[in-house]
Every structure is written in structure tokens, then in C-alpha cells.
Design an enzyme around this catalytic site. Structure first.
Site, PDB file in Angstrom:
ATOM      1  N   ASN A   9     -15.373  20.450  29.709  1.00  0.00           N
ATOM      2  CA  ASN A   9     -14.405  21.342  30.242  1.00  0.00           C
ATOM      3  C   ASN A   9     -14.560  22.732  30.041  1.00  0.00           C
ATOM      4  O   ASN A   9     -14.329  23.054  28.858  1.00  0.00           O
ATOM      5  CB  ASN A   9     -12.730  20.710  29.852  1.00  0.00           C
ATOM      6  CG  ASN A   9     -11.685  21.714  30.360  1.00  0.00           C
ATOM      7  OD1 ASN A   9     -11.874  22.539  31.066  1.00  0.00           O
ATOM      8  ND2 ASN A   9     -10.889  21.555  29.601  1.00  0.00           N
ATOM      9  N   TRP A  10     -15.090  23.327  30.992  1.00  0.00           N
ATOM     10  CA  TRP A  10     -15.576  24.847  30.816  1.00  0.00           C
ATOM     11  C   TRP A  10     -14.263  25.798  30.673  1.00  0.00           C
ATOM     12  O   TRP A  10     -14.508  26.994  30.456  1.00  0.00           O
ATOM     13  CB  TRP A  10     -16.457  25.191  32.027  1.00  0.00           C
ATOM     14  CG  TRP A  10     -18.015  24.644  31.966  1.00  0.00           C
ATOM     15  CD1 TRP A  10     -18.143  23.827  31.050  1.00  0.00           C
ATOM     16  CD2 TRP A  10     -19.062  24.782  32.705  1.00  0.00           C
ATOM     17  NE1 TRP A  10     -19.466  23.112  31.386  1.00  0.00           N
ATOM     18  CE2 TRP A  10     -20.036  23.786  32.249  1.00  0.00           C
ATOM     19  CE3 TRP A  10     -19.245  25.506  33.976  1.00  0.00           C
ATOM     20  CZ2 TRP A  10     -21.227  23.896  32.882  1.00  0.00           C
ATOM     21  CZ3 TRP A  10     -20.341  25.549  34.616  1.00  0.00           C
ATOM     22  CH2 TRP A  10     -21.611  24.585  34.374  1.00  0.00           C
ATOM     23  N   LYS A  11     -13.133  25.267  31.003  1.00  0.00           N
ATOM     24  CA  LYS A  11     -11.999  26.421  31.193  1.00  0.00           C
ATOM     25  C   LYS A  11     -12.446  27.582  31.728  1.00  0.00           C
ATOM     26  O   LYS A  11     -13.077  27.482  33.127  1.00  0.00           O
ATOM     27  CB  LYS A  11     -11.440  26.380  29.951  1.00  0.00           C
ATOM     28  CG  LYS A  11     -11.255  25.057  28.943  1.00  0.00           C
ATOM     29  CD  LYS A  11     -10.522  25.476  27.631  1.00  0.00           C
ATOM     30  CE  LYS A  11     -10.458  23.905  27.015  1.00  0.00           C
ATOM     31  NZ  LYS A  11      -9.726  23.799  25.752  1.00  0.00           N
ATOM     32  N   GLU A 169      -5.867  14.001  23.678  1.00  0.00           N
ATOM     33  CA  GLU A 169      -6.396  15.392  23.227  1.00  0.00           C
ATOM     34  C   GLU A 169      -5.009  15.940  22.275  1.00  0.00           C
ATOM     35  O   GLU A 169      -3.953  16.528  22.891  1.00  0.00           O
ATOM     36  CB  GLU A 169      -6.677  16.226  24.284  1.00  0.00           C
ATOM     37  CG  GLU A 169      -7.726  16.068  25.037  1.00  0.00           C
ATOM     38  CD  GLU A 169      -8.432  17.017  25.913  1.00  0.00           C
ATOM     39  OE1 GLU A 169      -9.720  17.436  25.410  1.00  0.00           O
ATOM     40  OE2 GLU A 169      -7.755  17.901  26.704  1.00  0.00           O
ATOM     41  N   SER A 215     -11.854  20.038  19.561  1.00  0.00           N
ATOM     42  CA  SER A 215     -12.750  20.565  18.956  1.00  0.00           C
ATOM     43  C   SER A 215     -13.746  19.572  18.326  1.00  0.00           C
ATOM     44  O   SER A 215     -14.328  19.395  17.450  1.00  0.00           O
ATOM     45  CB  SER A 215     -12.155  20.843  17.447  1.00  0.00           C
ATOM     46  OG  SER A 215     -10.880  21.915  17.617  1.00  0.00           O
ATOM     47  N   GLY A 236     -14.434  20.908  25.070  1.00  0.00           N
ATOM     48  CA  GLY A 236     -14.120  22.252  25.472  1.00  0.00           C
ATOM     49  C   GLY A 236     -15.385  23.445  25.105  1.00  0.00           C
ATOM     50  O   GLY A 236     -16.349  23.499  25.708  1.00  0.00           O
ATOM     51  N   GLY A 237     -14.745  24.083  24.177  1.00  0.00           N
ATOM     52  CA  GLY A 237     -15.942  25.002  23.560  1.00  0.00           C
ATOM     53  C   GLY A 237     -17.284  24.702  23.441  1.00  0.00           C
ATOM     54  O   GLY A 237     -18.211  25.409  23.760  1.00  0.00           O
TER      55      GLY A 237
HETATM   56  P1  PGA Z   1     -11.834  22.190  22.573  1.00  0.00           P
HETATM   57  O1  PGA Z   1     -11.164  21.962  23.806  1.00  0.00           O
HETATM   58  O2  PGA Z   1     -13.201  21.144  22.417  1.00  0.00           O
HETATM   59  O3  PGA Z   1     -12.502  23.725  22.763  1.00  0.00           O
HETATM   60  O4  PGA Z   1     -11.021  22.144  21.236  1.00  0.00           O
HETATM   61  C1  PGA Z   1     -11.004  20.525  24.357  1.00  0.00           C
HETATM   62  C2  PGA Z   1     -10.225  20.429  25.728  1.00  0.00           C
HETATM   63  O5  PGA Z   1      -9.242  21.224  25.835  1.00  0.00           O
HETATM   64  O6  PGA Z   1     -10.536  19.694  26.568  1.00  0.00           O
END
Ligand code: PGA
Length: 253
Positions: A9-11, A169, A215, A236-237
Site C-alpha cells: 500500500n503506497w498510500k 491491521e 509495521s 505500507g512503509g
Molecule cells: P505500515 O502500513 O506497514 O507502514 O505500518 C500498513 C498499512 O497501513 O497498510
């Protein structure tokens, strides 16, 4: 029997050029062998979906959107429909991501409409659920997840639910570096699977993939994937760095 699934998920990150470069690095780095054993998808921002989908055309990496609107077309300024996403090569769509719930203010009733519209439009929704830190501390995790699952899936037939992936999540683990322990995650995943069996039936519950997100990094991916009811990871990150994302894909095989 449940094929592992790793989604990035690149947001609201990347730009036109870096998004395509990231997609190309992921496509060329996902070993042929790994990609046959793992479903891999990336979810770029709306505006880069088409160029990323083009860059991934010849690869086994699928493209997902981060959101959708439930109407098929019309006077809905700023919104994007399932048929539009399908048209440009999307396979998946996130519904009810915690940032949409808690930053944008989406409620279960809207999220349910999005999940249903995605399926009708030929997309595979990833329904995101998870509790806030305060809710966990008040031992309300199961109550919150039950509400999000039941309200998010209400009205969907067994056949339609088979198209859904669930992502658990915990909100307190997203972007905080504070991952749920594999045991904490497994406990909730197992709870979700039992809930699905109660809502539908055991074979269906056994067939639905439940991803963990919050995370996820190369160094915790394998331990999380080692849990019986963790079928994949929503990242995400770490999905913004090709090497990290590829290491997570390898850990999921
Ligand atoms: P994160 O985000 O891996 O940066 O914690 C996960 C997500 O929001 O899907």
C-alpha cells in the site's frame, strides 16, 4: 491451500517517475518462482494506477487501488468507480483502510457499499479491519473487529464473500514501528476465521485469505507468515523500497 498474498500500500507517496521505477524494480525482482507461489499486488495512488499497470503488464504483479466509490458513474465529483478501475487494469481494491476510517471518517455502512460495488464491478476487495490502541487496552479488539466484519460484509452472498480478502491491521501498529507479535496477530486472525465460519461456513472461512498489516518489515515477515491463520501481509512503509518489499515477498513463500 491458501496461496500467500503480499500487497504493498503506497498510500499518498511516490510520483509518476518513481512509482513506475518502483513497480519495475518489483516486477524484475520478484523471482519467477516466488511469484508463482505468492500473489503480489501494489496499490499506488489513483493518478499513477494506469502508468504502474502499464509497467506491470508483462509481469505477475497485480495492481490494486487504495479506495473506490460505490456508485458506477454520475455526479460524484472527485470519486472513482469500480468500472473505471477495472478499465485501467486494476484487480484489487482496499476498502476501509484505517486511514480512511480514522482520518477521512469512513463508517462501516459506506465501507460495506464499497466492498459490494467492488465485487459487482469485477474487482477483488481487501476489507481492512482493526482496533485502535485504546480499544485494545480496554479489551475491545474482538468487539470492534466483529462489528467491522459483520457490517462490512452485510448483505453479501457466500459467492460474493469468496471474492473478499480480509486484512487485519491493528491501528496502533500502522506506521508506528510497533508490530503486533506473531502470537497477538494469530489470535485475532484465528478469531476472524472463526467469525467467518459462524457468518458463512467452515469451508468458506478456510478459503478466505486473512492478511496482517502494521509495521511489516523484512525482519518480522517470516515470523508473522509462520502463523497458521496469517495468509499474507499488507505492507505500507516497507513497500516503498523495492529491496524491502522483495525480501518480504520471499519471506512469504
Ligand atoms: P505500515 O502500513 O506497514 O507502514 O505500518 C500498513 C498499512 O497501513 O497498510
Amino acid at each position: 491451500m491458501r496461496k500467500p498474498f503480499v500487497a504493498g500500500n503506497w498510500k499518498m507517496n511516490t510520483d509518476g517517475r518513481s512509482g513506475v521505477a518502483l513497480a519495475q524494480a518489483i516486477a524484475s525482482g520478484s523471482l519467477q518462482q516466488a511469484s508463482r507461489k505468492v500473489t503480489v499486488a501494489v496499490c499506488p495512488p489513483f493518478v499513477y494506477l494506469q502508468s504502474v499497470a502499464m509497467a506491470l503488464r508483462a509481469s505477475s504483479v497485480a495492481v490494486g487501488a487504495q479506495d473506490i466509490y460505490f456508485e458506477s458513474n454520475g455526479a460524484f465529483t472527485g470519486e472513482v468507480s469500480a468500472s473505471m478501475l477495472k478499465d485501467i487494469g486494476c484487480t484489487y481494491v482496499l476498502c476501509g483502510h484505517s486511514e480512511r476510517r480514522h482520518v477521512i471518517g469512513e463508517k462501516d455502512v459506506l465501507i460495506n457499499k464499497k466492498v459490494a460495488a467492488a465485487i459487482v464491478g469485477g474487482l477483488l476487495p481487501i476489507l481492512c479491519v482493526g482496533e485502535l490502541l485504546g480499544e485494545r487496552e480496554e479489551s475491545k479488539t474482538e468487539e470492534v473487529v466483529t462489528r467491522q466484519m459483520k457490517e462490512g460484509l452485510v448483505g453479501l452472498s457466500d459467492e460474493k464473500v469468496a471474492a473478499v480478502t480480509i486484512a487485519y491491521e491493528p491501528v496502533w501498529a500502522i506506521g508506528t514501528g510497533r508490530t503486533a507479535t506473531p502470537q497477538q496477530a494469530q489470535e485475532v486472525h484465528n478469531f476472524i476465521r472463526n467469525l467467518l465460519a459462524e457468518m458463512y461456513d467452515t469451508p468458506l472461512a478456510e478459503s478466505i485469505r486473512i492478511l496482517y498489516g502494521g509495521s511489516v518489515k523484512p525482519d518480522n515477515a517470516a515470523d508473522l507468515m509462520g502463523q497458521q491463520d496469517i495468509d499474507g501481509l499488507l505492507v505500507g512503509g516497507a513497500s516503498l523500497k523495492a529491496d524491502d518489499f522483495l525480501a518480504i515477498i520471499r519471506a512469504a513463500v
